[in-house]
Structures are given as structure tokens and as C-alpha cells.
Design a protein around this motif. Structure first.
Motif, short mmCIF file in Angstrom:
data_model
loop_
_atom_site.label_atom_id
_atom_site.label_comp_id
_atom_site.label_asym_id
_atom_site.label_seq_id
_atom_site.Cartn_x
_atom_site.Cartn_y
_atom_site.Cartn_z
N GLY A 94 0.21 11.47 -42.58
CA GLY A 94 -0.10 10.42 -41.61
C GLY A 94 -0.89 9.29 -42.24
N LEU A 127 7.05 15.13 -41.52
CA LEU A 127 6.24 13.96 -41.88
C LEU A 127 5.74 14.02 -43.32
CD1 LEU A 127 4.07 14.15 -38.64
CD2 LEU A 127 5.81 12.42 -39.07
N TYR A 140 1.89 10.90 -33.01
CA TYR A 140 1.59 11.63 -34.25
C TYR A 140 0.74 12.86 -33.96
CZ TYR A 140 -0.38 12.78 -38.80
OH TYR A 140 -0.76 13.45 -39.92
N ALA A 146 2.49 16.24 -35.24
CA ALA A 146 1.91 16.89 -36.43
C ALA A 146 1.24 18.22 -36.07
CB ALA A 146 0.95 15.94 -37.14
N ARG A 153 8.72 8.53 -30.99
CA ARG A 153 9.02 8.41 -32.42
C ARG A 153 10.28 7.59 -32.65
NH1 ARG A 153 9.15 13.64 -36.45
NH2 ARG A 153 9.30 12.47 -38.37
N THR A 194 0.11 6.11 -39.58
CA THR A 194 0.94 7.22 -39.05
C THR A 194 2.35 6.77 -38.68
OG1 THR A 194 0.01 6.82 -36.87
CG2 THR A 194 -0.97 8.58 -38.15
N ASN A 205 4.96 7.36 -41.27
CA ASN A 205 5.45 8.73 -41.42
C ASN A 205 6.41 9.09 -40.29
OD1 ASN A 205 2.52 8.51 -42.47
ND2 ASN A 205 3.43 10.21 -43.64
N LEU A 206 6.09 8.62 -39.08
CA LEU A 206 6.97 8.93 -37.95
C LEU A 206 8.35 8.34 -38.19
CD1 LEU A 206 4.42 8.37 -35.04
CD2 LEU A 206 5.45 10.56 -35.71
#
Lengths: 478, 487
Positions: free
Chosen positions: B176, B210, B309, B313, B382, B429, B432-433
Motif C-alpha cells: 500500500g 496488492l 484498501y 488488504a 477498486r 494505496t 496498489n489497488l
């Protein structure tokens, strides 16, 4: 009140892949504990699953055989729960998007054909097993089985008796073996089922409260467990009680089911898509390619044996149960022309008996189809008697060799020409005047005795039909 | 640092090639620095002196044999989340304090094969869950620029090691912001590659959808060298992407002339320390002077990234960390009375507070009855975030903004306030998403503390990111600054 049982089965068929569904470890049965568990199967930190494409292929084969919809995109999900034989703390399975959707399987029971709906079939990995008693006071874990590919086949709740359930399971067993997707070995757990059982007033179309009986690994246990459970639930309902929704275990020694866990202990499995695996896609090309490799399905094969060879349904089913037996049967029908029914009888009689006595699997039949073919042909053309044929069979089973050679070597050739048996018949007539008198007086049954005497005198080599004809000829002709 | 050893990897590589020094000498130099300075930083959990010297000797032999690559003989620090055969791989958790990995992660193999020398395993937030390195079982890592402040996290040990000159290169992982945020707070460069670019095999999972490993170094050019050996398809990771090999050093000289950089207005909101915004704008102005074209854009779903996130996560981690049950390896409580006691105490005693918090949150989010409201909803968000980025990349080549809303904060200030701690990931974050690549490079300093510039690229556009970072580093000295205590 009349109660109608409602039964649905969840069958777990172990897919016949060389390696596990998400790792390269071998799936062979019977190895020393934990030698077939690699890092992925042990759930080491950092390891990742990689899908075995062969498992997908076998699942698709099954789906096509039951005329099901194959999902163009199916998804692996994690089923989370803690147990020592579940190394990752979750089982990789399929949940919202199984690979095989709605299909059906036709079964025959008491000459009645029934179509059993199959809700879905999904891929998943097996768990390991807990081993008790190896180290005293402790439980060992064997992860050899962890990660073995399973196809869970879920039927609709549409069966209404233990016999129906067993007939369905047998048909499924026959099918997966025919497709070559599962070895069907129930003792080793390759084919096992959970049974969901409930009762409702006859005529009602709402389902009653069900119980689930776990891990039944023989047809007999399925039948016994369901029968017990129907009776148990009927007793509760007749007494005005309520069936508790729960998971039960069948104890074959006591022939009863008992509580394993109730609904209150039920897990919340927290299913969610496994982020370590991509969705599985199956294209139209894949489907066409796999469809082209499907063998003749067992139901069609049984029908063909009945129609083309004049076999009874039960004999046909007995041959088709084992694909290797069906193949042996078909191969034994040539090159010499023989009656199919006689070949079938030899297989279901002598061959099965000999396999049983020797404790052999059908794949290990020590004789060839050509040998059986020649033997049946020699009975047909009178070269050898039925009794002599059994001697030939024993010899070729244990020593090998073709029937013609064995008949020659052991002097089992049947004597049929009247010249050679003429003298013997005369002797028998001379030596048994009383019996001859009785026969002539109308006691025709005594003929069997006289034939037997002649056979004995010929040391079994005379053709009994020829002896009988000659005897009648001589006695009546005089 | 001794005058005889340069700090940059390209220079070290040239020195090794020219025979100015050997890998063994270079490795001894770093081991000595670790011995002298790491007590003040706590960047390393495990130092592998003998192993490193043996690797260095092998690298020297390889160089003598003429088979050395660009990074053969270069030392590096390895985040303690990558499995390393025969070496404790702890994930900074009591749970794995006794775990010696029986196999190498894909990244470990890649670096080994390239002949790099592993100095040791670096400190991190426990199981990579944190933004400050304060959740480590082995004690917090100090920011080399101010020991009272955090280095960021979770790859805080790696970032601090590079910043303090205790390694020229380090590995990190970013779920993240765990590479970019500590890189920003420690004044170094860090790249989170496209999801699927670097194999996750052997990288202990936090949130599988992620997590992505990547390089950390002083400069973008050094990152390019290291990415060259870390990236690549690996059949053992189903999410690894098969692509033709790339040389990430090739586009470094491309410059930024004509490059369209989008600046999302959402990344300059109320949560941003305005002086950080000024520093970032100053760095962007440098790029503009070099020919880049800046424009304001909007990423409307950006405010939803943190809530989404912090559902996804933890949900994945609650399942990923189930394998740590005290049965097969790792921490097991003393004298368990039965199976439940074994599970409960092994996990209660083996995991720290932040890990337990996330397992609980994730378990809740996946529970029957809550799944649709949390997990499924977060996955929908997302998708919106991904679509936002896709739209933005229709009109710009790169997206730029601050890596973090503020410079390094003082240790202990956010420990009891997880939400404030989570907000330090507010700009990282979303990347990463969406699975995108992003780079953090030093933008400048604020009160003696580094500030990071984040550059976000389109999928597999690491080359352009590195070229842009490199262009900035041609005109900025921020990445060359050395913390005074570690000069």
C-alpha cells in the motif's frame, strides 16, 4: 402419516492426475507419511499455488459427459477454517463460480429410468489426514493427500430412497471410471460421498430439515446409512419431534449414524476469491477438443450390449462397470466367431471368480482376450467339453498358453465320432442290465446315469451329446 | 564513508570492473559500517557476515573468470520478507523468529544468479503491516535523518539502510506504499513495479492481490540496474506476467521533453502539509523546465482508496496468515492443553498488536452477512479507482504528486491511532489497488527532513518512470544528500 425421504448426494471424486492440483508433488497412494508433500502442500510461508491444467481438463470431461454447462470462466475461492490437516488454514475450492454447472445423469432402477439432476461440480484440493496412535498420546499429521485434486459433484435433492441414491452413485462411479478421470477406488477414498437426508409429508413440496452424513466410502455404507437415517428421522417426526439440522457420521460397526457437529458449531468459512490464482477460462475450442476425446458413455455401451449382443441388462451393466472389463469383453469377441452371451458368461463367471480368488484387479487379468476367444470357440465347435474347458481355463490362467495347445498337450480333446465311442456305449449297456431294463420300461431319467458311466469310461473325453444320442439310438433301435 | 568507495551503484560497478577494489573489500567495508552504525539505526534484523564474504569471494572469482554482470559483487540488503535458504526469515514477527527458510524466493534466486552479495535481512513492520517500522518484533528502525523519527514502513529497514550507507541497494515490498513511503521519508528512491512484474514466489504474503516486490536505491539509475535482475516471468507465481525482457537502463537517457504529466488535484487536499506541496511543485517545475508539460487532472475516486484498501488488504491478510498456527513451523506456545489452546495462544503470543488488529478487521469483513457490505463493495470501489487511472492515462503519460502528506513523523505519535497512521498511505494505496507501477524520488527537504515526489505510470511503463526520475536527478541533488550522522 406417510413420509417421503428426500436425498441429495455430494460425491467427491479424486481426479486421476499424476501430480497435485496446485503443486508438482505426486498423488500416488500409500507412500510413507509426508514424503509426497512439497513446500506448497506444507503451506510454507511465501509459497504459491499453480493450477494443474490436467485437473481442469478432467473436470471438463465430466461436465461434457453429463451434458452440463461448462463455465467459460470459473473462479477458485478460499474456504477458511482451522484444522491441523489443513496446512494453509484454508482450502482452495470453487464457490460462486464452479467450473461445471447444471447437468444430469440417467439411472436405471428396477427397469425404471430416472433422470437425476446435477446442480454443479467444482474443483477443489483435498486436505491431509490426522493419524492417531502412531505416537502415543499424540496426533500425527500426514500431508501426502493434501492438495490432491477432487471434483465435488453435487446432485439435486431428488432421490427418494437409499436404493435410488446407491443406483445414482453407482452410475456416477461407472461414468467417472469410463471417462478415465477417477480410479474409483473407494477403499482408498478416491470416490466417497456425503449424503443429505430429510423427510417431508408425502405430497408436500417443501423440504424438511436435513442432516448431512459425512464421508461414506462404500455403496453398502451409503445404503445402510441413509436407511438408518430415514428410520431415525421418521421416529422423531412420528413422535411429534423436530429433526435437528446437523452433520452426522455413520458407524459401520454399529450400523448407525451419530452427531458429529450441530448447526451451532457450523463454521463461517468466509469464502472469497483466491487472489493467488487467476480465473480459469475454458474456450469453445477447448470444449470442442475435449468433446472429441470423450469415449462412448456407459449408458450407451450398456444399451449397445443389450441391443447388439442380446445380453441381459444386468450382465451388460456388470461388464460395463469396469471399463477394462468392457474392453476385454469386446476384444474377446474375435477373431473367431463366438456367441457374445457365452463370452459374457465366461467373464462374469470364471474370470471374475478367478480374479477374486487371486485378489487381482481387472487390469491384471493374466489371460488375453484372444485366449478366451479361442476357448469359447472350442466349446462351440465341440472340440472340448464344458468340463474340459474349465480345466483349459485353469491351465491358461496359471501357466499361460493358447487353448488349442493346452487341449492337445493335456489330451482334453473331446471324442465325438461314433466309431470311437461305439465300443464304450456297448460296454456300458452290457454292464448295466438293470438300468437298461428300467429305461426301456419308461424311466427315461436313467439315461443320465448311463451317459455318466460312459463319460467315466472315456475318462471325460467323450462328447456327452454324442454319447447320449448313440445310447438312445442303440437302446430304442433294438 | 570511506573516500575510496563511491556511493552510487553504477560507480561501484565501474570500480569493481576496473579492479579498483574487490567485492570482498567492498563487502567488508559495508559490514564494518553496519557494525559501527546499525546500533543507531536498527536497519538489520540479521547480518550475514560470513555468508556475504563467501558470496563476495565467489563474485570476485566470477569477475576474474570474465562472467561478471553489472551487479556482480555489489552488496545489497534484503527485506526480511523474502525467503532465503538457510537464513532466518522472520517477517519481523515473533511468529517466525525461529523460522529458517528451507528455500529461496524467486527474487533471492535472481539476485544470487546476478552475483549480488546479501549483507543481511532488513527490519520491517511485522508482516509488512505498518507505515513506521514500529510494529517490528525486533524494535523500531530509526530514520537516519532524525533518530527520533520513523523511517516509514513497511520497508523501513531497507530504506534506512540505503539512506545511512549501510547498503547501496535494498529490496522492498509494496502493498500500500511500503516501498515508496519509506523511500520518501528516508530520502532515497524506490520503485513499486507493475503488479505481476516481479514474482511473489517466496515473498511472504500480506495481501496477495496488492503485494509487489521492488528495488530501493539512492538513484533512479540504480533502481533500473536492480530492476533488470529482479523482474521477469516466473511460472511459480500464477499472477506473474510473461513479457519480453527489457533493459530498464536503456530509456534512462530519454529525458522528459514533451512528456505529459498529470497532477491530480485530489493529491493536494487538506491533509497535505502545504510546504510538502510546495517542495513537490518545485521539483515538478524542474521537470517542466526540462520540457515536460504539466496539467491538472482529477482522480475522483481517490478519497475512496484508503477505505477500500483497509478492507481488501486485511481481508486477504486474515486468510494469508492462517497458516501460522503453531502446528508445522514458527512459534508454538508452551504446553498447549488442547488443539484450541494451541491455536489461540500460539497466535495471540506470536503476533503483535497491529497484525492482530488487521486479522480481526479482515475476518469481520469476510464474515457471512458482512461480505457484500465490505469486501464486495471494496472490490467495486477498486474497479472505479482502476477506471479513474485508465481515463487519466488517455490524456497524460505520467501522474505526479507527493508520496506522503508530510515528512517523517516522530516515533510513537501514531502508534495508538491507527487511522492517522493509515492516512500516511493516502497517496500510495490507490496505485496498489490498480496494480500500476509508481516511483518515489527525493524532491527536496523540509526542516532537514526528506520529501518524496511520487510518479505513477501506466501498466509496464517502469522505463518511463525511471527516465523521469533520472531526468530530475540530473538537475537535483536531493538524492545525493547524506544524513549528517552517517557521512
Amino acid at each position: 402419516m406417510e413420509w417421503q425421504p428426500v436425498i441429495g448426494l455430494e460425491v467427491h471424486a479424486q481426479l486421476a492426475t499424476q501430480s497435485k492440483i496446485f503443486s508438482g508433488a505426486a498423488t500416488a497412494y500409500g507412500a510413507a507419511p509426508n514424503v509426497q508433500a512439497c513446500g506448497v502442500d506444507l503451506g510454507l510461508p511465501g509459497v504459491l499455488p499453480v493450477l494443474n491444467a490436467q485437473a481442469v481438463e478432467l473436470a471438463v470431461r465430466f461436465g461434457l459427459a453429463i451434458d452440463a454447462e461448462i463455465a467459460p470462466c470459473s473462479v477458485f475461492a478460499r474456504k477458511n477454517y482451522f484444522y491441523p490437516d489443513l496446512p494453509k488454514g484454508y482450502q482452495i475450492s470453487q464457490y460462486e463460480h464452479p467450473i461445471v454447472g447444471c447437468g444430469h445423469l440417467r439411472i436405471t432402477l428396477d427397469e425404471r429410468e430416472l433422470d437425476i439432476g446435477i446442480t454443479r461440480a467444482h474443483l477443489e484440493e483435498d486436505a491431509g489426514k490426522s493419524v492417531h496412535g502412531v505416537v502415543s498420546g499424540r496426533t500425527g499429521i500426514d500431508l501426502n493427500r493434501a492438495g490432491t485434486p477432487l471434483l465435488e459433484i453435487v446432485s439435486e435433492p431428488v432421490m427418494h430412497s437409499a436404493r435410488e441414491a446407491v443406483a445414482y452413485m453407482r452410475e456416477l462411479h461407472r461414468l467417472v471410471r469410463h471417462l478415465g478421470i477417477c480410479d474409483g477406488n473407494m477403499q482408498e477414498g478416491s470416490f466417497r460421498c456425503d449424503a443429505n437426508v430429510s423427510l417431508r409429508p408425502a405430497g408436500s413440496d417443501t423440504l424438511g430439515t436435513r442432516t448431512e452424513i459425512k464421508n461414506l466410502n462404500s455403496f453398502r455404507f451409503v445404503e445402510r446409512a441413509i436407511e438408518f437415517e430415514i428410520e431415525r428421522q421418521r421416529d422423531i417426526l412420528e413422535d411429534g419431534g423436530k429433526v435437528v439440522q446437523e452433520t452426522r457420521l455413520y458407524d459401520p460397526d454399529k450400523d448407525e449414524t451419530r452427531t458429529m457437529r450441530t448447526k451451532e458449531d457450523a463454521h463461517d468459512y468466509r469464502y472469497f476469491p483466491d487472489p493467488d490464482l487467476l480465473p480459469v477460462s475454458v474456450s469453445a475450442d477447448d470444449l470442442a477438443r475435449i468433446r472429441a476425446t470423450l469415449p462412448e458413455l456407459p449408458a450407451a455401451r450398456i444399451a449397445r450390449y443389450v441391443d447388439d449382443y442380446g445380453l441381459g441388462r444386468e450382465d451388460a451393466a456388470l461388464l460395463v462397470n469396469e471399463p477394462a472389463v468392457a474392453a476385454f469383453f469386446e476384444a474377446s469377441l474375435g477373431p473367431l466367431e463366438v456367441p457374445a452371451k457365452a463370452v459374457a458368461n465366461w467373464i462374469t463367471g470364471e474370470v471374475f471368480g478367478a480374479l477374486n480368488r487371486a485378489g487381482l484387479a481387472v487390469d491384471d487379468i493374466p489371460i488375453t482376450p484372444a485366449m478366451l476367444n479361442q476357448l469359447v470357440a472350442r466349446i462351440g465347435d465341440g472340440t472340448v467339453s464344458g468340463k474340459g474347458a474349465k480345466t483349459v481355463f485353469q491351465a491358461m490362467w496359471s501357466e499361460g498358453g493358447l487353448p488349442d495347445d493346452i487341449i492337445e498337450a493335456q489330451g482334453l480333446k473331446q471324442v465325438s465320432d461314433s466309431g470311437a465311442i461305439d465300443a464304450i456305449v456297448d460296454e456300458v449297456i452290457a454292464a448295466n442290465p438293470a438300468q437298461v431294463q428300467d429305461y426301456l420300461a419308461g424311466k427315461e431319467k436313467i439315461l443320465g446315469y448311463l451317459v455318466g458311466q460312459a463319460m467315466k469310461a472315456s475318462k471325460g473325453k467323450a462328447n456327452p451329446a454324442a454319447v447320449s444320442a448313440l445310447l438312445v439310438d442303440k437302446l430304442k433301435g433294438d | 564513508m570511506s573516500e575510496s568507495f563511491p556511493r552510487g551503484v553504477a560507480e561501484l560497478s565501474a570500480g569493481l570492473a576496473a579492479g579498483d577494489f574487490s567485492s570482498v573489500e567492498l563487502t567488508r567495508h559495508y559490514l564494518a559500517r553496519i557494525a559501527n552504525h546499525d546500533a543507531a539505526v536498527n536497519a538489520y534484523i540479521t547480518v550475514c557476515g560470513e555468508r556475504a564474504l563467501a558470496q563476495a569471494a565467489a563474485a570476485d572469482a566470477r569477475r576474474a573468470a570474465g562472467t561478471a554482470g553489472a551487479l556482480t559483487g555489489i552488496p545489497y540488503a534484503h527485506k526480511d520478507i523474502f525467503c532465503t535458504r538457510g537464513v532466518r526469515t522472520s517477517c519481523a514477527s515473533r511468529m517466525l523468529d525461529n523460522f529458517v527458510a528451507p528455500y529461496d524466493a524467486h527474487v533471492t534466486e535472481c539476485l544470487d544468479r546476478a552475483g549480488l552479495v546479501m549483507l543481511g535481512k532488513t527490519n520491517m513492520d511485522e508482516f509488512a503491516m505498518g507505515s513506521s517500522n514500529e510494529s517490528s518484533y525486533y524494535g523500531r528502525t530509526c530514520n537516519p535523518w532524525d533518530p527520533g523519527r520513523v523511517p516509514g514502513g513497511s520497508s523501513g529497514g531497507s530504506a534506512a539502510a540505503v539512506a545511512a550507507g549501510l547498503a547501496p541497494l535494498a529490496t522492498g515490498t509494496d502493498t500500500g506504499g511500503s516501498i515508496r513511503q519509506p523511500a520518501a521519508l528516508c530520502g532515497i528512491s524506490g520503485l513499486k513495479p507493475t503488479y505481476g512484474r516481479v514474482s511473489r514466489f517466496g515473498m511472504i504474503a500480506f495481501a496477495s492481490s496488492l503485494d509487489q516486490g521492488g528495488p530501493m536505491a539512492r538513484s533512479a539509475a540504480d533502481l533500473a540496474l536492480m530492476l533488470n535482475v529482479m523482474a521477469g516471468f516466473d511460472a511459480r507465481d500464477s499472477t506473474s506476467v510473461e513479457r519480453p525482457d527489457e533493459d530498464f537502463t536503456a530509456p534512462l537517457a530519454n529525458g522528459v521533453d514533451g512528456l505529459r504529466i498529470g497532477i491530480p488535484r485530489e493529491y493536494f487536499g487538506a491533509e497535505l502539509d502545504p510546504r510538502v506541496g510546495d517542495t513537490v511543485h518545485a521539483a515538478l517545475a524542474e521537470l517542466e523546465r526540462r520540457g515536460a508539460r504539466l496539467s491538472e487532472i482529477s482522480l475522483a475516486s481517490a478519497p475512496l482508496a484508503i477505505p477500500a484498501y483497509y478492507v481488501i488488504a486485511p481481508a486477504e491478510c486474515s486468510s494469508n496468515l492462517s497458516r501460522f498456527d503453531g502446528v508445522r513451523y514458527g512459534y508454538r506456545c508452551a504446553d498447549p492443553t488442547d488443539l484450541t489452546d494451541l491455536y489461540e495462544r500460539s497466535r495471540s503470543e506470536g503476533f503483535g498488536a497491529e497484525v492482530k488488529r488487521r486479522i480481526l478487521v479482515g475476518t469481520y469483513a469476510l464474515s457471512s452477512g458482512y461480505y457484500d457490505a465490505y469486501y464486495r463493495k471494496a472490490q467495486q470501489v477498486r474497479r472505479l479507482i482502476k477506471e479513474d487511472f485508465a481515463r487519466a492515462f488517455d490524456t497524460v503519460d505520467l501522474i505526479a504528486g507527493p508520496t506522503t502528506p508530510a515528512p517523517a513523523f516522530a516515533a510513537g505519535t501514531h502508534v495508538d491511532d491507527p487511522v492517522t497512521m493509515y492516512l500516511s498511505d493516502v497517496y500510495t494505496t490507490a496505485v496498489n489497488l490498480a496494480g500500476l507501477p509508481a516511483l518515489s524520488v527525493p524532491a527536496g527537504f523540509l526542516d532537514g527532513l526528506p520529501v518524496g515526489l511520487q510518479l505513477i505510470g501506466n501498466y509496464f511503463d517502469e522505463g518511463r518512470l525511471l527516465a523521469t526520475g533520472h531526468a530530475l536527478q540530473q538537475v537535483s541533488d536531493a538524492h545525493r544528500a547524506v544524513p549528517p550522522a552517517f557521512a
